[in-house]
Design a protein around this motif. Structure first.
Motif, short mmCIF file in Angstrom:
data_model
loop_
_atom_site.label_atom_id
_atom_site.label_comp_id
_atom_site.label_asym_id
_atom_site.label_seq_id
_atom_site.Cartn_x
_atom_site.Cartn_y
_atom_site.Cartn_z
N ALA A 83 -39.57 -8.70 -66.10
CA ALA A 83 -40.17 -8.26 -67.36
C ALA A 83 -40.31 -9.45 -68.30
CB ALA A 83 -39.30 -7.19 -68.00
N GLY A 84 -41.53 -9.62 -68.83
CA GLY A 84 -41.78 -10.69 -69.80
C GLY A 84 -41.48 -10.20 -71.20
N PRO A 85 -41.91 -10.95 -72.20
CA PRO A 85 -42.65 -12.22 -72.06
C PRO A 85 -41.75 -13.33 -71.59
CG PRO A 85 -42.14 -11.82 -74.36
CD PRO A 85 -41.70 -10.59 -73.62
N PRO A 86 -42.32 -14.39 -71.01
CA PRO A 86 -41.50 -15.50 -70.51
C PRO A 86 -40.70 -16.16 -71.63
CG PRO A 86 -43.76 -15.65 -69.70
CD PRO A 86 -43.75 -14.59 -70.74
N ARG A 87 -39.43 -16.40 -71.35
CA ARG A 87 -38.58 -17.13 -72.30
C ARG A 87 -37.82 -18.19 -71.52
NH1 ARG A 87 -32.95 -15.65 -74.54
NH2 ARG A 87 -32.63 -17.24 -76.13
N LEU A 88 -38.18 -19.45 -71.74
CA LEU A 88 -37.58 -20.56 -71.01
C LEU A 88 -36.20 -20.89 -71.56
CD1 LEU A 88 -38.12 -22.69 -68.77
CD2 LEU A 88 -38.92 -24.22 -70.59
N LEU A 89 -35.19 -20.89 -70.68
CA LEU A 89 -33.83 -21.22 -71.09
C LEU A 89 -33.46 -22.67 -70.81
CD1 LEU A 89 -31.79 -18.11 -69.83
CD2 LEU A 89 -32.52 -18.62 -72.17
N ALA A 90 -33.93 -23.24 -69.70
CA ALA A 90 -33.47 -24.57 -69.32
C ALA A 90 -34.49 -25.25 -68.41
CB ALA A 90 -32.12 -24.49 -68.62
N THR A 91 -34.50 -26.57 -68.50
CA THR A 91 -35.22 -27.43 -67.56
C THR A 91 -34.18 -28.28 -66.84
OG1 THR A 91 -37.15 -27.53 -69.02
CG2 THR A 91 -36.97 -29.22 -67.32
N VAL A 92 -34.24 -28.30 -65.52
CA VAL A 92 -33.24 -28.99 -64.71
C VAL A 92 -33.95 -30.00 -63.80
CG1 VAL A 92 -31.36 -28.73 -63.04
CG2 VAL A 92 -31.78 -26.95 -64.75
N TYR A 93 -33.52 -31.25 -63.87
CA TYR A 93 -34.16 -32.32 -63.09
C TYR A 93 -33.17 -32.88 -62.09
CZ TYR A 93 -36.14 -36.85 -61.91
OH TYR A 93 -36.61 -37.94 -61.22
N GLY A 94 -33.66 -33.15 -60.88
CA GLY A 94 -32.83 -33.79 -59.85
C GLY A 94 -33.55 -35.00 -59.28
N LEU A 121 -37.75 -30.37 -60.01
CA LEU A 121 -37.87 -29.93 -61.39
C LEU A 121 -37.78 -28.41 -61.41
CD1 LEU A 121 -38.39 -30.93 -64.30
CD2 LEU A 121 -40.81 -30.44 -63.92
N GLN A 122 -36.75 -27.88 -62.06
CA GLN A 122 -36.54 -26.43 -62.12
C GLN A 122 -36.79 -25.93 -63.55
OE1 GLN A 122 -32.50 -25.74 -60.97
NE2 GLN A 122 -32.86 -26.13 -58.80
N LEU A 123 -37.49 -24.81 -63.63
CA LEU A 123 -37.69 -24.11 -64.90
C LEU A 123 -36.94 -22.79 -64.80
CD1 LEU A 123 -41.50 -24.75 -65.43
CD2 LEU A 123 -39.58 -26.06 -66.36
N ILE A 124 -35.95 -22.59 -65.66
CA ILE A 124 -35.10 -21.41 -65.59
C ILE A 124 -35.42 -20.50 -66.77
CG2 ILE A 124 -32.73 -20.56 -65.52
CD1 ILE A 124 -31.89 -23.21 -64.32
N PHE A 125 -35.83 -19.27 -66.45
CA PHE A 125 -36.24 -18.29 -67.45
C PHE A 125 -35.17 -17.21 -67.63
CE2 PHE A 125 -40.14 -20.17 -65.91
CZ PHE A 125 -40.95 -20.26 -67.03
N ASP A 126 -35.21 -16.56 -68.78
CA ASP A 126 -34.28 -15.48 -69.09
C ASP A 126 -34.77 -14.19 -68.45
OD1 ASP A 126 -32.45 -13.73 -70.14
OD2 ASP A 126 -32.71 -14.36 -72.22
N GLY A 127 -33.94 -13.62 -67.56
CA GLY A 127 -34.30 -12.37 -66.91
C GLY A 127 -33.69 -11.15 -67.57
N GLY A 128 -32.96 -11.36 -68.67
CA GLY A 128 -32.42 -10.23 -69.41
C GLY A 128 -31.13 -9.68 -68.82
N ARG A 129 -30.76 -8.48 -69.31
CA ARG A 129 -29.53 -7.81 -68.91
C ARG A 129 -29.88 -6.55 -68.14
NH1 ARG A 129 -29.13 -10.18 -73.80
NH2 ARG A 129 -27.26 -11.47 -74.19
N LEU A 130 -29.23 -6.37 -66.99
CA LEU A 130 -29.50 -5.22 -66.14
C LEU A 130 -28.36 -4.21 -66.26
CD1 LEU A 130 -30.79 -6.88 -62.84
CD2 LEU A 130 -32.10 -6.22 -64.88
N THR A 131 -28.71 -2.94 -66.16
CA THR A 131 -27.69 -1.90 -66.12
C THR A 131 -27.05 -1.87 -64.74
OG1 THR A 131 -29.21 -0.20 -65.36
CG2 THR A 131 -29.06 -0.55 -67.75
N ALA A 132 -25.92 -1.20 -64.64
CA ALA A 132 -25.25 -1.07 -63.34
C ALA A 132 -26.17 -0.37 -62.35
CB ALA A 132 -23.94 -0.31 -63.50
#
Length: 346
Positions: free
Chosen positions: A256-267, A278-289
């Motif tokens: 589910a969007g909208p896209p929210r970028l949390l981190a950029t990771v470089y190796g 190069l990794q782009l890590i997005f927020d996927g939110g909170r899921l219920t049980a």
């Protein structure tokens, strides 16, 4: 090619102007250059038979009629302190190198006791100047280590350490010293080939309603057993589109969007992986049980999904993976995007 990495206290040869005394190599220097290559460039040193064979091969190529050019710095005891060797070869001409002459910087080596003194820069600069101004070489290539790459970028090379390239034109007679040369059109493919290479990945950071990170257990990567949802981007794919695809393929869940970028990771590039990551890590939110129980894993990639408090993940993954996880969690908590540039370097 080695990088100058360790300072020492050995007496330092300098010319009258305080510069390292660089001079052109001759056929008589072939054995010393070959030994420098054996001891400081190759992962497995030569046997004496191979030293003789390579010396016999190099000596005639260091003559005026040969294809090898080298510049060296002598140590006070008469041995070789540093050297740079280039091999000239023809290529089909192009607008950026109309003479059709190229050179590969084959060897750059410095004795350990003379490192961190600018010797590598001095011999390489002398070699490049000679090749450009005297030999009319305009296309230069080399392979180096990630540690030494910054030196070559300062000298005008670009690209990844696996292949760095540069075009350079000699100053024409009558040109104003210090004036910038006219810009030269570079063919698109040549320009693209000179750019750094990187493999692009996307990840989705997901937690439960208590902010405990969710991770998937890999069936194919024992060195990185626990993964965020995600994977490599396909050629031409937009990052968020890749997130949606990877999430659907790995868990059956619709991101589910909208896209929210949390981190950029470089190796950095490393053994077995010639490209950066190069990794782009997005927020996927909170899921219920209930949503977590409803995840459907792809058995070819993952065989378990776990939700644990952040601190408990540390014992289950490599230290660098946990550092990344900490940075991503902090980014979500604070709202400040994270940047990590040491992941995958060990």
């Amino acid at each position: 090619m080695n990088a100058d990495t360790a300072p020492t206290t050995t007496a330092e040869p300098r010319d009258a102007d305080g510069r390292p005394p660089v001079h052109a190599a001759t056929a008589a220097d072939a054995e010393a250059i070959t030994r420098m290559r054996s001891e400081h460039v190759l992962s497995t040193p030569f046997t004496e038979d191979w030293l003789r064979r390579c010396t016999d091969e190099l000596a005639p190529r260091l003559t005026p009629g040969g294809d090898a050019r080298a510049f060296v710095i002598d140590a006070p005891d008469g041995t070789m302190a540093a050297c740079a060797l280039g091999l000239i070869h023809p290529v089909l001409p192009a607008p950026a190198y109309p003479r059709g002459r190229a050179a590969r910087v084959q060897i750059v080596a410095t004795q350990p006791e003379f490192r961190r003194r600018g010797y590598a820069r001095a011999v390489v600069s002398a070699l490049l100047d000679h090749l450009a101004d005297v030999e009319e070489v305009t296309l230069f290539e080399l392979h180096t280590s990630p540690e030494a790459a910054p030196l070559y970028r300062e000298l005008g090379f670009s690209g990844s350490p696996a292949l760095m390239r540069m075009t350079r034109h000699r100053q024409l007679d009558g040109a104003v010293p210090g004036a910038q040369p006219d810009s030269t059109w570079v063919p698109p493919q040549q320009y693209a080939d000179a750019l750094p290479r990187a493999a692009a990945y996307v990840c989705l950071y997901v937690t439960d309603e208590d902010d405990r990170p969710l991770q998937l257990h890999s069936v194919y990567s024992p060195s990185h057993p626990w993964h965020m949802i995600g994977g490599p981007m396909d050629l031409g794919e937009r990052p968020w589109d890749a997130v949606v695809r990877e999430c659907r393929e790995e868990t059956g869940m619709a991101a589910a969007g909208p896209p929210r970028l949390l981190a950029t990771v470089y190796g950095q590039p490393r053994a077995g992986r010639p490209y950066s990551t190069l990794q782009l890590i997005f927020d996927g939110g909170r899921l219920t049980a209930e949503q977590i129980r409803g995840l459907t894993l792809n058995p070819r990639e993952h065989d378990a999904v776990h939700v644990l408090p952040l601190a408990e993940w540390e014992a289950l993954m490599p230290a660098r993976d946990f550092v990344r996880l900490l940075a991503v969690e902090e980014a979500r908590r604070t709202g400040l995007a994270a940047y990590v540039d040491t992941w995958g370097s060990a």
